[in-house]
Write a protein that holds these residues in place. Structure first.
Motif, PDB file in Angstrom:
ATOM      1  N   MET A  98      12.091  52.625 -11.501  1.00  0.00           N
ATOM      2  CA  MET A  98      12.166  53.948 -10.878  1.00  0.00           C
ATOM      3  C   MET A  98      12.927  54.910 -11.772  1.00  0.00           C
ATOM      4  SD  MET A  98      12.922  52.918  -6.948  1.00  0.00           S
ATOM      5  CE  MET A  98      12.410  54.458  -6.223  1.00  0.00           C
ATOM      6  N   VAL A  99      12.421  56.115 -11.880  1.00  0.00           N
ATOM      7  CA  VAL A  99      13.100  57.142 -12.657  1.00  0.00           C
ATOM      8  C   VAL A  99      14.260  57.711 -11.855  1.00  0.00           C
ATOM      9  CG1 VAL A  99      12.807  59.369 -13.800  1.00  0.00           C
ATOM     10  CG2 VAL A  99      10.960  57.693 -13.856  1.00  0.00           C
ATOM     11  N   TRP A 100      14.047  57.961 -10.586  1.00  0.00           N
ATOM     12  CA  TRP A 100      15.096  58.463  -9.715  1.00  0.00           C
ATOM     13  C   TRP A 100      14.938  57.820  -8.354  1.00  0.00           C
ATOM     14  CZ3 TRP A 100      13.063  60.728  -5.436  1.00  0.00           C
ATOM     15  CH2 TRP A 100      11.748  61.190  -5.544  1.00  0.00           C
ATOM     16  N   ARG A 101      16.024  57.807  -7.621  1.00  0.00           N
ATOM     17  CA  ARG A 101      16.024  57.248  -6.275  1.00  0.00           C
ATOM     18  C   ARG A 101      16.675  58.235  -5.341  1.00  0.00           C
ATOM     19  NH1 ARG A 101      19.123  52.527  -7.620  1.00  0.00           N
ATOM     20  NH2 ARG A 101      20.541  53.336  -6.075  1.00  0.00           N
ATOM     21  N   GLY A 102      16.153  58.290  -4.146  1.00  0.00           N
ATOM     22  CA  GLY A 102      16.750  59.117  -3.112  1.00  0.00           C
ATOM     23  C   GLY A 102      17.274  58.249  -1.981  1.00  0.00           C
ATOM     24  N   TYR A 103      17.724  58.941  -0.944  1.00  0.00           N
ATOM     25  CA  TYR A 103      18.289  58.241   0.206  1.00  0.00           C
ATOM     26  C   TYR A 103      17.248  57.367   0.886  1.00  0.00           C
ATOM     27  CZ  TYR A 103      20.401  57.639   4.761  1.00  0.00           C
ATOM     28  OH  TYR A 103      20.905  57.108   5.904  1.00  0.00           O
ATOM     29  N   ARG A 104      16.048  57.886   1.047  1.00  0.00           N
ATOM     30  CA  ARG A 104      14.997  57.116   1.726  1.00  0.00           C
ATOM     31  C   ARG A 104      14.580  55.890   0.913  1.00  0.00           C
ATOM     32  NH1 ARG A 104      12.225  62.520   3.253  1.00  0.00           N
ATOM     33  NH2 ARG A 104      13.207  62.910   5.257  1.00  0.00           N
ATOM     34  N   GLN A 105      14.534  56.018  -0.401  1.00  0.00           N
ATOM     35  CA  GLN A 105      14.195  54.866  -1.232  1.00  0.00           C
ATOM     36  C   GLN A 105      15.281  53.798  -1.139  1.00  0.00           C
ATOM     37  OE1 GLN A 105      13.923  58.009  -2.491  1.00  0.00           O
ATOM     38  NE2 GLN A 105      11.742  58.206  -2.859  1.00  0.00           N
ATOM     39  N   ASP A 106      16.537  54.216  -1.120  1.00  0.00           N
ATOM     40  CA  ASP A 106      17.627  53.246  -0.974  1.00  0.00           C
ATOM     41  C   ASP A 106      17.534  52.505   0.359  1.00  0.00           C
ATOM     42  OD1 ASP A 106      18.668  53.758  -3.421  1.00  0.00           O
ATOM     43  OD2 ASP A 106      20.365  54.952  -2.710  1.00  0.00           O
ATOM     44  N   TRP A 107      17.215  53.236   1.413  1.00  0.00           N
ATOM     45  CA  TRP A 107      17.091  52.617   2.726  1.00  0.00           C
ATOM     46  C   TRP A 107      15.908  51.657   2.752  1.00  0.00           C
ATOM     47  CZ3 TRP A 107      17.043  55.836   7.905  1.00  0.00           C
ATOM     48  CH2 TRP A 107      17.436  55.007   8.946  1.00  0.00           C
ATOM     49  N   LEU A 108      14.813  52.019   2.108  1.00  0.00           N
ATOM     50  CA  LEU A 108      13.654  51.132   2.035  1.00  0.00           C
ATOM     51  C   LEU A 108      13.974  49.873   1.225  1.00  0.00           C
ATOM     52  CD1 LEU A 108      10.634  50.665   2.642  1.00  0.00           C
ATOM     53  CD2 LEU A 108      10.162  51.799   0.463  1.00  0.00           C
ATOM     54  N   ILE A 109      14.644  50.041   0.088  1.00  0.00           N
ATOM     55  CA  ILE A 109      15.041  48.890  -0.735  1.00  0.00           C
ATOM     56  C   ILE A 109      15.961  47.976   0.062  1.00  0.00           C
ATOM     57  CG2 ILE A 109      16.384  48.217  -2.764  1.00  0.00           C
ATOM     58  CD1 ILE A 109      15.304  50.788  -4.126  1.00  0.00           C
ATOM     59  N   ALA A 110      16.930  48.565   0.755  1.00  0.00           N
ATOM     60  CA  ALA A 110      17.862  47.765   1.561  1.00  0.00           C
ATOM     61  C   ALA A 110      17.135  47.081   2.714  1.00  0.00           C
ATOM     62  CB  ALA A 110      18.983  48.649   2.092  1.00  0.00           C
ATOM     63  N   SER A 111      16.163  47.740   3.315  1.00  0.00           N
ATOM     64  CA  SER A 111      15.411  47.128   4.420  1.00  0.00           C
ATOM     65  C   SER A 111      14.639  45.908   3.948  1.00  0.00           C
ATOM     66  CB  SER A 111      14.445  48.148   5.024  1.00  0.00           C
ATOM     67  OG  SER A 111      15.136  49.245   5.543  1.00  0.00           O
ATOM     68  N   VAL A 112      13.979  46.030   2.809  1.00  0.00           N
ATOM     69  CA  VAL A 112      13.243  44.886   2.263  1.00  0.00           C
ATOM     70  C   VAL A 112      14.212  43.763   1.906  1.00  0.00           C
ATOM     71  CG1 VAL A 112      11.827  44.138   0.308  1.00  0.00           C
ATOM     72  CG2 VAL A 112      11.302  46.271   1.477  1.00  0.00           C
ATOM     73  N   ALA A 113      15.368  44.113   1.339  1.00  0.00           N
ATOM     74  CA  ALA A 113      16.361  43.104   0.973  1.00  0.00           C
ATOM     75  C   ALA A 113      16.925  42.411   2.212  1.00  0.00           C
ATOM     76  CB  ALA A 113      17.487  43.740   0.161  1.00  0.00           C
ATOM     77  N   ILE A 114      17.155  43.164   3.278  1.00  0.00           N
ATOM     78  CA  ILE A 114      17.682  42.584   4.512  1.00  0.00           C
ATOM     79  C   ILE A 114      16.670  41.626   5.124  1.00  0.00           C
ATOM     80  CG2 ILE A 114      18.259  43.169   6.915  1.00  0.00           C
ATOM     81  CD1 ILE A 114      19.605  45.738   5.687  1.00  0.00           C
ATOM     82  N   ILE A 115      15.418  42.051   5.181  1.00  0.00           N
ATOM     83  CA  ILE A 115      14.374  41.176   5.732  1.00  0.00           C
ATOM     84  C   ILE A 115      14.235  39.917   4.882  1.00  0.00           C
ATOM     85  CG2 ILE A 115      11.880  41.009   6.131  1.00  0.00           C
ATOM     86  CD1 ILE A 115      12.018  44.003   6.961  1.00  0.00           C
ATOM     87  N   PHE A 116      14.278  40.080   3.559  1.00  0.00           N
ATOM     88  CA  PHE A 116      14.180  38.933   2.659  1.00  0.00           C
ATOM     89  C   PHE A 116      15.334  37.956   2.882  1.00  0.00           C
ATOM     90  CE2 PHE A 116      15.550  37.099  -1.442  1.00  0.00           C
ATOM     91  CZ  PHE A 116      14.487  36.248  -1.660  1.00  0.00           C
ATOM     92  N   CYS A 117      16.549  38.469   2.969  1.00  0.00           N
ATOM     93  CA  CYS A 117      17.717  37.588   3.103  1.00  0.00           C
ATOM     94  C   CYS A 117      17.760  36.901   4.465  1.00  0.00           C
ATOM     95  CB  CYS A 117      18.999  38.377   2.857  1.00  0.00           C
ATOM     96  SG  CYS A 117      19.268  38.766   1.125  1.00  0.00           S
ATOM     97  N   LEU A 118      17.436  37.613   5.528  1.00  0.00           N
ATOM     98  CA  LEU A 118      17.474  36.984   6.841  1.00  0.00           C
ATOM     99  C   LEU A 118      16.329  35.984   7.012  1.00  0.00           C
ATOM    100  CD1 LEU A 118      18.580  39.945   9.110  1.00  0.00           C
ATOM    101  CD2 LEU A 118      19.916  38.006   8.336  1.00  0.00           C
ATOM    102  N   ALA A 119      15.141  36.314   6.512  1.00  0.00           N
ATOM    103  CA  ALA A 119      14.033  35.352   6.568  1.00  0.00           C
ATOM    104  C   ALA A 119      14.328  34.154   5.673  1.00  0.00           C
ATOM    105  CB  ALA A 119      12.731  36.032   6.153  1.00  0.00           C
ATOM    106  N   GLY A 120      14.945  34.393   4.531  1.00  0.00           N
ATOM    107  CA  GLY A 120      15.340  33.290   3.658  1.00  0.00           C
ATOM    108  C   GLY A 120      16.408  32.419   4.287  1.00  0.00           C
ATOM    109  N   GLY A 121      17.319  33.022   5.055  1.00  0.00           N
ATOM    110  CA  GLY A 121      18.323  32.242   5.768  1.00  0.00           C
ATOM    111  C   GLY A 121      17.694  31.333   6.812  1.00  0.00           C
ATOM    112  N   VAL A 122      16.668  31.846   7.491  1.00  0.00           N
ATOM    113  CA  VAL A 122      15.932  31.016   8.453  1.00  0.00           C
ATOM    114  C   VAL A 122      15.245  29.866   7.722  1.00  0.00           C
ATOM    115  CG1 VAL A 122      13.945  30.991  10.022  1.00  0.00           C
ATOM    116  CG2 VAL A 122      15.629  32.818  10.163  1.00  0.00           C
ATOM    117  N   PHE A 123      14.649  30.158   6.579  1.00  0.00           N
ATOM    118  CA  PHE A 123      13.975  29.124   5.791  1.00  0.00           C
ATOM    119  C   PHE A 123      14.958  28.045   5.341  1.00  0.00           C
ATOM    120  CE2 PHE A 123      12.866  27.606   1.502  1.00  0.00           C
ATOM    121  CZ  PHE A 123      11.722  26.888   1.817  1.00  0.00           C
ATOM    122  N   PHE A 124      16.108  28.466   4.803  1.00  0.00           N
ATOM    123  CA  PHE A 124      17.108  27.490   4.356  1.00  0.00           C
ATOM    124  C   PHE A 124      17.632  26.657   5.518  1.00  0.00           C
ATOM    125  CE2 PHE A 124      17.559  29.852   0.341  1.00  0.00           C
ATOM    126  CZ  PHE A 124      17.633  28.785  -0.531  1.00  0.00           C
TER     127      PHE A 124
END
Length: 175
Positions: free
Chosen positions: A107-133
């Motif tokens: 990404m060349v630049w990031r805004g508030y909405r992109q940060d929230w989207l990145i964090a949302s994907v990361a949160i879903i990944f980590c919580l789903a990964g926690g269920v998997f583990f």
């Protein structure tokens, strides 16, 4: 006329200590991970993973602050306090930070909405990964729908956590 009895110290020329600059973000993540030790009784996981939220907030707020390997020691601390299998948060947090680094280089630049989207994907990944583990280490048959409310509340709480980290950051750098 200036009252010489006032002990007013200016901020100009003062520099924060090295511990204040490097230790404050780590301590806030550790304190966020300690929130899981509070005696909350629930029938399903509803408390957001504050350690993960604060880690993501610091990483997206100050990208130059940490390298990707910081997920290992912070994840180990979170694993030890949360009761997850040892190595699950270590693996998931490190993979998340590597993924954020990869996205950041694209990404060349990031805004508030992109940060929230990145964090949302990361949160879903980590919580789903926690269920998997938890499932592969003998935690029983856990359904992903059980953690869906936790994912939802965690994603909604992220902007508040970023704002608090920004306040702590302004104190940290004495701005």
């Amino acid at each position: 006329m200036i009252d010489r009895h006032l002990n007013h110290a200016t901020r100009l020329g003062r520099h924060p200590s090295r511990f204040r600059l490097t230790g404050t973000p780590v301590i806030t993540v550790l304190v966020g991970s300690m929130v899981t030790t509070l005696p909350v009784i629930a029938q399903f996981p509803s408390m957001p993973p504050f350690g993960l939220l604060i880690l993501l907030a610091w990483r997206l707020l100050r990208p130059e602050l940490w390298r990707a390997w910081i997920g290992l020691p912070l994840g180990l601390f979170d694993d030890m306090l949360s009761g997850q299998p040892i190595g699950s948060a270590m693996c998931l947090w490190t993979l998340t930070l590597i993924g954020i680094d990869a996205i950041e280089h694209r990404m060349v630049w990031r805004g508030y909405r992109q940060d929230w989207l990145i964090a949302s994907v990361a949160i879903i990944f980590c919580l789903a990964g926690g269920v998997f583990f938890a499932r592969i280490t003998g935690g029983g048959e856990i359904k992903l729908i059980l953690v869906a409310p936790q994912m939802f509340w965690t994603i909604l709480l992220f902007p508040f956590i970023v704002r608090q980290c920004a306040r702590i950051d302004s104190w940290r750098v004495m701005a």
